[in-house]
Design a protein around this motif. Structure first.
Motif, PDB file in Angstrom:
ATOM      1  N   THR A 262      53.589  29.373  49.562  1.00 33.50           N
ATOM      2  CA  THR A 262      53.286  30.728  49.093  1.00 33.50           C
ATOM      3  C   THR A 262      54.354  31.235  48.132  1.00 33.50           C
ATOM      4  O   THR A 262      54.039  31.775  47.070  1.00 33.50           O
ATOM      5  CB  THR A 262      53.144  31.695  50.292  1.00 33.50           C
ATOM      6  OG1 THR A 262      52.115  31.209  51.156  1.00 33.50           O
ATOM      7  CG2 THR A 262      52.789  33.100  49.831  1.00 33.50           C
TER       8      THR A 262
ATOM      9  N   MET B 276      51.185  39.785  46.823  1.00 39.50           N
ATOM     10  CA  MET B 276      49.979  39.672  46.003  1.00 39.50           C
ATOM     11  C   MET B 276      49.275  38.343  46.261  1.00 39.50           C
ATOM     12  O   MET B 276      48.039  38.287  46.297  1.00 39.50           O
ATOM     13  CB  MET B 276      50.314  39.807  44.513  1.00 39.50           C
ATOM     14  CG  MET B 276      49.095  39.696  43.610  1.00 39.50           C
ATOM     15  SD  MET B 276      47.777  40.883  43.973  1.00 39.50           S
ATOM     16  CE  MET B 276      48.460  42.357  43.286  1.00 39.50           C
ATOM     17  N   VAL B 277      50.044  37.276  46.476  1.00 36.24           N
ATOM     18  CA  VAL B 277      49.430  35.982  46.815  1.00 36.24           C
ATOM     19  C   VAL B 277      48.616  36.137  48.096  1.00 36.24           C
ATOM     20  O   VAL B 277      47.482  35.667  48.186  1.00 36.24           O
ATOM     21  CB  VAL B 277      50.487  34.867  46.973  1.00 36.24           C
ATOM     22  CG1 VAL B 277      49.859  33.597  47.549  1.00 36.24           C
ATOM     23  CG2 VAL B 277      51.160  34.570  45.640  1.00 36.24           C
TER      24      VAL B 277
ATOM     25  N   LYS C 298      47.274  38.870  49.290  1.00 36.60           N
ATOM     26  CA  LYS C 298      46.088  39.685  49.002  1.00 36.60           C
ATOM     27  C   LYS C 298      45.001  38.842  48.334  1.00 36.60           C
ATOM     28  O   LYS C 298      43.824  38.944  48.669  1.00 36.60           O
ATOM     29  CB  LYS C 298      46.453  40.861  48.090  1.00 36.60           C
ATOM     30  CG  LYS C 298      47.182  41.965  48.793  1.00 36.60           C
ATOM     31  CD  LYS C 298      47.445  43.114  47.835  1.00 36.60           C
ATOM     32  CE  LYS C 298      48.144  44.261  48.530  1.00 36.60           C
ATOM     33  NZ  LYS C 298      48.368  45.404  47.635  1.00 36.60           N
ATOM     34  N   LEU C 299      45.406  38.013  47.385  1.00 38.11           N
ATOM     35  CA  LEU C 299      44.439  37.150  46.704  1.00 38.11           C
ATOM     36  C   LEU C 299      43.851  36.132  47.670  1.00 38.11           C
ATOM     37  O   LEU C 299      42.663  35.815  47.600  1.00 38.11           O
ATOM     38  CB  LEU C 299      45.108  36.448  45.522  1.00 38.11           C
ATOM     39  CG  LEU C 299      45.521  37.362  44.366  1.00 38.11           C
ATOM     40  CD1 LEU C 299      46.370  36.592  43.360  1.00 38.11           C
ATOM     41  CD2 LEU C 299      44.317  37.996  43.693  1.00 38.11           C
TER      42      LEU C 299
ATOM     43  N   GLN D 282      41.122  37.525  49.479  1.00 36.33           N
ATOM     44  CA  GLN D 282      39.947  37.692  48.628  1.00 36.33           C
ATOM     45  C   GLN D 282      39.265  36.367  48.307  1.00 36.33           C
ATOM     46  O   GLN D 282      38.287  36.332  47.563  1.00 36.33           O
ATOM     47  CB  GLN D 282      40.347  38.401  47.329  1.00 36.33           C
ATOM     48  CG  GLN D 282      40.825  39.819  47.550  1.00 36.33           C
ATOM     49  CD  GLN D 282      41.362  40.456  46.276  1.00 36.33           C
ATOM     50  OE1 GLN D 282      41.076  40.008  45.171  1.00 36.33           O
ATOM     51  NE2 GLN D 282      42.162  41.493  46.436  1.00 36.33           N
TER      52      GLN D 282
ATOM     53  N   MET E 296      41.082  33.200  47.428  1.00 41.87           N
ATOM     54  CA  MET E 296      41.785  32.206  46.629  1.00 41.87           C
ATOM     55  C   MET E 296      41.879  30.897  47.411  1.00 41.87           C
ATOM     56  O   MET E 296      42.183  30.909  48.594  1.00 41.87           O
ATOM     57  CB  MET E 296      43.189  32.686  46.251  1.00 41.87           C
ATOM     58  CG  MET E 296      43.888  31.745  45.298  1.00 41.87           C
ATOM     59  SD  MET E 296      45.369  32.434  44.539  1.00 41.87           S
ATOM     60  CE  MET E 296      46.370  32.766  45.952  1.00 41.87           C
TER      61      MET E 296
ATOM     62  N   CYS F 234      44.068  27.342  41.882  1.00 49.77           N
ATOM     63  CA  CYS F 234      44.324  28.788  41.951  1.00 49.77           C
ATOM     64  C   CYS F 234      44.171  29.434  40.579  1.00 49.77           C
ATOM     65  O   CYS F 234      43.568  30.508  40.460  1.00 49.77           O
ATOM     66  CB  CYS F 234      45.710  29.056  42.526  1.00 49.77           C
ATOM     67  SG  CYS F 234      45.849  28.626  44.273  1.00 49.77           S
TER      68      CYS F 234
ATOM     69  N   TRP G 283      40.524  29.633  39.748  1.00 54.43           N
ATOM     70  CA  TRP G 283      39.905  30.699  40.539  1.00 54.43           C
ATOM     71  C   TRP G 283      40.214  32.061  39.929  1.00 54.43           C
ATOM     72  O   TRP G 283      39.320  32.898  39.780  1.00 54.43           O
ATOM     73  CB  TRP G 283      40.395  30.615  41.989  1.00 54.43           C
ATOM     74  CG  TRP G 283      39.789  31.634  42.892  1.00 54.43           C
ATOM     75  CD1 TRP G 283      38.570  31.579  43.496  1.00 54.43           C
ATOM     76  CD2 TRP G 283      40.381  32.871  43.313  1.00 54.43           C
ATOM     77  NE1 TRP G 283      38.365  32.701  44.260  1.00 54.43           N
ATOM     78  CE2 TRP G 283      39.469  33.511  44.165  1.00 54.43           C
ATOM     79  CE3 TRP G 283      41.594  33.494  43.043  1.00 54.43           C
ATOM     80  CZ2 TRP G 283      39.729  34.744  44.743  1.00 54.43           C
ATOM     81  CZ3 TRP G 283      41.855  34.722  43.626  1.00 54.43           C
ATOM     82  CH2 TRP G 283      40.922  35.331  44.465  1.00 54.43           C
ATOM     83  N   LEU G 284      41.472  32.281  39.560  1.00 54.14           N
ATOM     84  CA  LEU G 284      41.857  33.558  38.944  1.00 54.14           C
ATOM     85  C   LEU G 284      41.136  33.766  37.624  1.00 54.14           C
ATOM     86  O   LEU G 284      40.665  34.872  37.330  1.00 54.14           O
ATOM     87  CB  LEU G 284      43.368  33.608  38.735  1.00 54.14           C
ATOM     88  CG  LEU G 284      44.198  33.772  40.008  1.00 54.14           C
ATOM     89  CD1 LEU G 284      45.667  33.500  39.712  1.00 54.14           C
ATOM     90  CD2 LEU G 284      44.005  35.156  40.591  1.00 54.14           C
TER      91      LEU G 284
ATOM     92  N   ARG H  36      37.542  34.799  38.119  1.00 53.86           N
ATOM     93  CA  ARG H  36      37.431  36.207  38.531  1.00 53.86           C
ATOM     94  C   ARG H  36      37.609  37.144  37.345  1.00 53.86           C
ATOM     95  O   ARG H  36      36.940  38.161  37.255  1.00 53.86           O
ATOM     96  CB  ARG H  36      38.454  36.525  39.612  1.00 53.86           C
ATOM     97  CG  ARG H  36      38.143  35.886  40.939  1.00 53.86           C
ATOM     98  CD  ARG H  36      39.251  36.111  41.938  1.00 53.86           C
ATOM     99  NE  ARG H  36      39.708  37.466  42.023  1.00 53.86           N
ATOM    100  CZ  ARG H  36      39.315  38.363  42.918  1.00 53.86           C
ATOM    101  NH1 ARG H  36      38.437  38.019  43.833  1.00 53.86           N
ATOM    102  NH2 ARG H  36      39.797  39.592  42.936  1.00 53.86           N
ATOM    103  N   SER H  37      38.495  36.800  36.427  1.00 52.11           N
ATOM    104  CA  SER H  37      38.719  37.682  35.280  1.00 52.11           C
ATOM    105  C   SER H  37      37.531  37.641  34.327  1.00 52.11           C
ATOM    106  O   SER H  37      37.228  38.626  33.665  1.00 52.11           O
ATOM    107  CB  SER H  37      40.015  37.317  34.555  1.00 52.11           C
ATOM    108  OG  SER H  37      39.899  36.066  33.928  1.00 52.11           O
TER     109      SER H  37
END
Length: 59
Positions: A10, A23-24, A26-27, A30, A32, A48, A51-52, A55-56
């Motif tokens: 992490t 934040m990791v 939290k993601l 969601q 991740m 990762c 995945w990000l 989402r964007s």
């Protein structure tokens, strides 16, 4: 997209992405992608990032 060739902890993923460990987490909540081995959570940085990015694009 960079390839590290290994799974990150992490704190290492947070440093890699330039975000906080909070934040990791939290993601992760969601969705991740990660891998749990025993009690250890590990992240493939390439997955990762993908995945990000997905989402964007959806936002």
């Amino acid at each position: 997209m960079p390839t590290t060739g290994h799974w990150l902890r992490t704190d290492e993923l947070a440093l890699f992405l330039g975000i906080s460990e909070r934040m990791v987490r939290k993601l992760l909540a969601q969705g991740m992608p990660s891998l749990t081995i025993g009690r250890a959570r590990r992240f493939d940085p390439d997955r990762c990032l993908a995945w990000l990015e997905s989402r964007s694009e959806a936002a």
